[in-house]
Design a protein around this motif. Structure first.
Motif, short mmCIF file in Angstrom:
data_model
loop_
_atom_site.label_atom_id
_atom_site.label_comp_id
_atom_site.label_asym_id
_atom_site.label_seq_id
_atom_site.Cartn_x
_atom_site.Cartn_y
_atom_site.Cartn_z
N MET A 1 36.92 52.48 31.54
CA MET A 1 36.62 51.46 32.53
C MET A 1 37.91 50.97 33.16
SD MET A 1 34.08 49.88 33.91
CE MET A 1 33.72 48.43 34.88
N GLY A 2 38.04 51.14 34.47
CA GLY A 2 39.25 50.71 35.14
C GLY A 2 39.27 49.20 35.37
N SER A 3 40.37 48.73 35.94
CA SER A 3 40.50 47.29 36.18
C SER A 3 41.33 47.06 37.44
CB SER A 3 41.14 46.59 34.99
OG SER A 3 42.44 47.10 34.75
N VAL A 4 41.14 45.88 38.01
CA VAL A 4 41.94 45.43 39.14
C VAL A 4 42.95 44.42 38.59
CG1 VAL A 4 41.94 44.22 41.35
CG2 VAL A 4 40.05 45.77 40.76
N LEU B 1 45.13 49.12 41.41
CA LEU B 1 43.99 49.68 40.68
C LEU B 1 44.51 50.43 39.46
CD1 LEU B 1 41.88 51.11 43.65
CD2 LEU B 1 41.95 48.78 42.73
N ASP B 2 43.87 50.19 38.36
CA ASP B 2 44.28 50.78 37.08
C ASP B 2 43.07 51.55 36.53
OD1 ASP B 2 45.17 51.40 34.57
OD2 ASP B 2 45.94 49.41 34.12
N PHE B 3 43.16 52.90 36.51
CA PHE B 3 42.03 53.70 36.06
C PHE B 3 42.54 55.00 35.43
CE2 PHE B 3 43.09 54.83 40.37
CZ PHE B 3 42.97 56.20 40.45
N ARG B 4 41.64 55.76 34.84
CA ARG B 4 42.00 57.02 34.20
C ARG B 4 41.33 58.17 34.94
NH1 ARG B 4 44.84 56.16 29.67
NH2 ARG B 4 44.82 58.39 29.18
N TYR B 5 42.12 59.25 35.12
CA TYR B 5 41.61 60.43 35.82
C TYR B 5 42.16 61.67 35.13
CZ TYR B 5 40.77 63.76 39.66
OH TYR B 5 40.37 64.83 40.42
N ARG B 6 41.27 62.54 34.68
CA ARG B 6 41.65 63.77 33.97
C ARG B 6 42.56 63.49 32.78
NH1 ARG B 6 43.16 68.04 38.78
NH2 ARG B 6 41.18 67.94 39.92
N THR C 1 43.64 37.43 45.93
CA THR C 1 42.67 36.39 46.28
C THR C 1 41.31 36.82 45.75
OG1 THR C 1 42.03 37.38 48.39
CG2 THR C 1 43.95 35.90 48.40
N PRO C 2 40.39 35.88 45.56
CA PRO C 2 39.05 36.27 45.07
C PRO C 2 38.37 37.29 45.97
CG PRO C 2 39.36 33.90 44.85
CD PRO C 2 40.55 34.41 45.60
N ALA C 3 38.50 37.12 47.28
CA ALA C 3 37.85 38.06 48.19
C ALA C 3 38.46 39.45 48.08
CB ALA C 3 37.98 37.56 49.63
N ASN C 4 39.79 39.50 47.98
CA ASN C 4 40.45 40.81 47.86
C ASN C 4 40.18 41.46 46.51
OD1 ASN C 4 41.50 40.73 50.42
ND2 ASN C 4 43.50 39.91 49.79
N ARG C 5 40.06 40.66 45.47
CA ARG C 5 39.73 41.22 44.16
C ARG C 5 38.34 41.87 44.20
NH1 ARG C 5 42.10 40.36 39.21
NH2 ARG C 5 44.11 39.26 39.25
N LYS C 6 37.40 41.20 44.89
CA LYS C 6 36.05 41.76 45.01
C LYS C 6 36.09 43.07 45.79
CE LYS C 6 31.40 40.61 46.61
NZ LYS C 6 30.54 39.57 47.24
N LYS C 7 36.87 43.09 46.87
CA LYS C 7 36.99 44.31 47.68
C LYS C 7 37.61 45.45 46.87
CE LYS C 7 38.47 43.61 51.79
NZ LYS C 7 39.37 43.33 52.94
N ALA C 8 38.66 45.13 46.12
CA ALA C 8 39.32 46.16 45.32
C ALA C 8 38.41 46.66 44.21
CB ALA C 8 40.61 45.60 44.72
#
Length: 411
Positions: free
Chosen positions: A1-4, A15-20, A33-40
């Protein structure tokens, strides 16, 4: 599970996630900002969905990323099958697993070391990619860091900082089956420091001139060998006048009553008549409270206040060299040795499981090792302090002056 997440240096989200099998961190131009966190978060959810379906195109989302070439070079295969988590992630896992074994004070110290030194230096590196050169380079930078007094960090302090790093890397190596880069790295050599015990004449001068309400406190410190945390955490329920024993069960560390330092510290201390008399005198003042040495409100003494407002001024008044109150513990050990007590008995009094430390630290004070019951120390005290100290305390009718007088209320 990735995270912002947000980079403290820039305030921008990434963005922090795992791929391969590899951890990926991709920067955005979005402020936190809250709005940008939601967008990300919405973008991250699309990425993870596409990764699950096998349709994720790295270049479409992050056209400037250096990871594009890396994933392209693998022709769709999982790069670096032996990939490992980032140091920051594994360190948090390790800390969560280990803290249940530690005192709160130790956990706080490790937490501070992680936040201040280790995470900034190694946070984003994979634990399996940290090299011996990285570790040695980090250690060399610590030698250039200024301490609280403007001096460089001592070898002891650097070793303490490096200890969690060694434990984290060794544990990661065991779990992910790689060779620990810490292998072969020795701790910095710490210069041997000599103890600075007081002479018997100096002890007598201190006890004769200290404020009357603090006399029992220093008698106990000088003639039981208790650590500062142990004497400040001493409670009346653990003082046995009938058996002339003091049970060391707790210690006061950063205002918190905790278990003793180790199993060896959980011990019974034999009391001389002089110490018993001092404790009887103290009981008149604080017997209604739980702690033996406390203020009028029953709260235990504050070690820093006592040191700065009572101990150091007294040493200056007597013209004695400035020393930490902890030297009272060393003084007790050297006086027992000078009196000819058995090293095994002294080690038990001090809370040592063996005599090894006793001989290593106090070897030059060892003389005639014949007694093993404390009687030699009793004769030494009677010869130098006489009978007047005990009879004076037993004959006192008024309780001792409150130990809180002239000492700040937050002791």
């Amino acid at each position: 599970m990735g995270s912002v997440r947000v980079r403290p240096q820039t305030g921008k989200l990434f963005l922090d996630f795992r791929y391969r099998g590899r951890r990926c961190r991709e920067q955005t131009a979005l402020d936190d900002t809250p709005a940008n966190r939601k967008k990300a978060r919405q973008v991250l959810e699309r990425i993870e969905a596409e990764i699950t379906l096998g349709s994720f195109d790295y270049a479409r989302y992050f056209p400037e990323s250096a990871n594009i070439a890396l994933f392209a070079s693998t022709n769709g295969s999982t790069p670096d099958a032996g990939s490992t988590p980032a140091f920051e992630d594994f360190a948090e896992t390790w800390f969560g697993e280990m803290r249940i074994q530690w005192r709160k004070s130790h956990a706080d110290t490790v937490r501070l070391t992680l936040n201040k030194y280790l995470l900034p230096a190694f946070g984003e590196q994979e634990v399996g990619h940290i090299t011996k050169a990285d570790i040695l380079s980090f250690r060399s930078t610590l030698a250039k860091v200024s301490g609280q007094k403007g001096e460089g960090l001592s070898a002891t302090r650097i070793n303490h900082i490096m200890t969690p790093l060694r434990m984290i890397l060794n544990e990661a190596a065991n779990r992910f089956e790689f060779t620990s880069p810490y292998h072969g790295i020795q701790s910095l050599r710490v210069p041997r420091t000599d103890v600075e015990p007081f002479t018997l004449d100096e002890v007598k001068a201190i006890i004769d001139h200290v404020r009357p309400d603090f006399r029992p406190y220093f008698v106990v410190r000088f003639f039981t060998g208790l650590r500062t945390s142990e004497v400040h955490g001493l409670q009346w329920q653990f003082v046995d006048f009938a058996r002339r024993e003091l049970l060391v069960r707790n210690a006061l560390v950063k205002g918190e009553l905790v278990y003793t330092k180790n199993d060896g510290s959980f011990r019974t201390v034999d009391l001389s008549e002089m110490v018993c008399d001092a404790l009887r005198e103290q009981y008149k003042a604080t017997g209604k409270h739980a702690f033996v040495f406390c203020g009028r409100d029953g709260a235990p003494l504050n070690a820093n206040n006592l040191t700065n407002r009572v101990w150091h001024p007294l040493l200056r008044h007597l013209g004695l060299r400035r020393r930490r109150p902890y030297q009272t513990r060393h003084t007790a050990a050297t006086m027992w040795l000078a009196a000819g007590e058995s090293p095994e008995w002294i080690a038990r009094q001090m809370g040592h499981t063996t005599t090894e430390m006793l001989f290593r630290v106090y070897s030059r004070y060892v003389r005639n090792l014949t007694r093993q019951d404390g009687s030699a120390m009793e004769r030494l005290l009677q010869a130098n302090f006489g009978e007047t100290q005990g009879t004076a305390s037993r004959g006192a009718e008024e309780p001792a002056v409150s130990m809180e007088q002239e000492v700040s209320d937050d002791m």
